[in-house]
Design a protein around this motif. Structure first.
Motif, PDB file in Angstrom:
ATOM      1  N   THR A   1       0.989  -1.099  -0.070  1.00  0.00           N
ATOM      2  CA  THR A   1      -0.021  -0.091   0.028  1.00  0.00           C
ATOM      3  C   THR A   1       0.991   1.181   0.202  1.00  0.00           C
ATOM      4  N   LYS A   2       0.409   2.352   0.178  1.00  0.00           N
ATOM      5  CA  LYS A   2       1.030   3.507   0.124  1.00  0.00           C
ATOM      6  C   LYS A   2       2.340   3.464   1.264  1.00  0.00           C
ATOM      7  N   ALA A   3       1.907   3.222   2.351  1.00  0.00           N
ATOM      8  CA  ALA A   3       2.896   3.147   3.602  1.00  0.00           C
ATOM      9  C   ALA A   3       3.339   1.903   4.267  1.00  0.00           C
ATOM     10  N   PHE A   4       2.792   0.570   3.606  1.00  0.00           N
ATOM     11  CA  PHE A   4       3.040  -0.555   4.290  1.00  0.00           C
ATOM     12  C   PHE A   4       3.314  -1.528   3.200  1.00  0.00           C
ATOM     13  N   LEU A   5       3.977  -2.693   3.787  1.00  0.00           N
ATOM     14  CA  LEU A   5       4.170  -3.706   3.169  1.00  0.00           C
ATOM     15  C   LEU A   5       3.206  -4.782   3.795  1.00  0.00           C
ATOM     16  N   LEU A   6       2.295  -5.672   3.381  1.00  0.00           N
ATOM     17  CA  LEU A   6       1.434  -6.509   4.135  1.00  0.00           C
ATOM     18  C   LEU A   6       1.921  -7.911   3.522  1.00  0.00           C
ATOM     19  N   VAL A   7       2.470  -8.613   4.648  1.00  0.00           N
ATOM     20  CA  VAL A   7       2.960 -10.026   4.423  1.00  0.00           C
ATOM     21  C   VAL A   7       2.075 -11.014   4.887  1.00  0.00           C
ATOM     22  N   ALA A   8       1.559 -11.792   4.128  1.00  0.00           N
ATOM     23  CA  ALA A   8       0.325 -12.910   4.655  1.00  0.00           C
ATOM     24  C   ALA A   8       0.728 -14.395   4.257  1.00  0.00           C
ATOM     25  N   LEU A   9       1.452 -14.956   5.377  1.00  0.00           N
ATOM     26  CA  LEU A   9       1.743 -16.547   5.269  1.00  0.00           C
ATOM     27  C   LEU A   9       0.645 -17.373   5.269  1.00  0.00           C
ATOM     28  N   TYR A  10       0.648 -18.579   4.547  1.00  0.00           N
ATOM     29  CA  TYR A  10      -0.403 -19.522   4.807  1.00  0.00           C
ATOM     30  C   TYR A  10       0.168 -20.935   4.430  1.00  0.00           C
ATOM     31  N   ASP A  11      -0.549 -21.824   4.823  1.00  0.00           N
ATOM     32  CA  ASP A  11      -0.228 -23.199   4.367  1.00  0.00           C
ATOM     33  C   ASP A  11      -1.019 -23.749   3.325  1.00  0.00           C
ATOM     34  N   GLY A  12      -0.515 -24.661   2.388  1.00  0.00           N
ATOM     35  CA  GLY A  12      -1.336 -25.323   1.364  1.00  0.00           C
ATOM     36  C   GLY A  12      -1.019 -24.885   0.232  1.00  0.00           C
ATOM     37  N   SER A  13      -1.931 -25.071  -0.689  1.00  0.00           N
ATOM     38  CA  SER A  13      -1.863 -24.892  -2.457  1.00  0.00           C
ATOM     39  C   SER A  13      -2.943 -23.766  -2.746  1.00  0.00           C
ATOM     40  N   ILE A  14      -3.642 -24.422  -3.773  1.00  0.00           N
ATOM     41  CA  ILE A  14      -4.458 -23.393  -4.572  1.00  0.00           C
ATOM     42  C   ILE A  14      -5.608 -22.836  -3.806  1.00  0.00           C
ATOM     43  N   GLY A  15      -6.349 -23.623  -2.861  1.00  0.00           N
ATOM     44  CA  GLY A  15      -7.562 -23.464  -2.331  1.00  0.00           C
ATOM     45  C   GLY A  15      -7.076 -22.288  -1.361  1.00  0.00           C
ATOM     46  N   PRO A  16      -6.227 -22.813  -0.389  1.00  0.00           N
ATOM     47  CA  PRO A  16      -5.866 -21.861   0.768  1.00  0.00           C
ATOM     48  C   PRO A  16      -4.957 -20.536   0.109  1.00  0.00           C
TER      49      PRO A  16
END
Length: 147
Positions: free
Chosen positions: A112-127
């Motif tokens: 975004t303009k002021a942030f990096l959002l790092v989203a971590l998940y387990d799995g493949s296509i659906g997750p």
């Protein structure tokens, strides 16, 4: 910057998106990020859920993004090494190279303009689809406030 809004929005979002087995994300970081700022300034972790990271550990990752090495290098978050698999205008996806999980692990990074959002998940296509929808929800809320 409206830190009160950021914190309140993060808390509401993280409580329904990060952590327990039914949630789309296993961990998330919100990194204060200014790509035009001096390189000597460290980015700070504004919020985090599901992991313990510090700004010094994330310096290499922030440099990876700032120097736009998306197509040429891998990056680390914690002990996991990731390779970028898709690049879009304000976000990219990556898969973990050294996972021991049969279904794999992934990361979605949104800017975004002021942030990096790092989203971590387990799995493949659906997750990955559920993780993307969840990360996009927070990025949209921050972008509405020009953050």
């Amino acid at each position: 910057m409206d830190w009160s809004f950021v914190h309140k929005t993060w808390e509401k979002w993280a409580s329904t998106s990060v952590g327990s087995s039914g949630e789309p994300l296993k961990a998330a970081l919100l990194i204060n990020y200014d790509p035009t700022g001096p390189s000597r300034l460290l980015s700070t972790i504004a919020e985090q859920e599901g992991m313990k990271a510090d700004a010094v550990d994330l310096t290499e990752f922030v440099d990876f993004v700032k120097l736009n090495k998306l197509q040429t290098d891998c990056f680390f978050i914690g002990k996991n090494q990731y390779i970028v698999t898709a690049i879009h205008e304000n976000w990219f996806c990556a898969r973990c190279l050294n996972t021991v999980k049969a279904a794999g692990e992934g990361a979605i990074v949104m800017q975004t303009k002021a942030f990096l959002l790092v989203a971590l998940y387990d799995g493949s296509i659906g997750p990955a689809s559920r993780a993307m929808a969840s990360a996009d929800q927070l990025a949209w809320q921050l972008s509405r406030r020009n953050l």
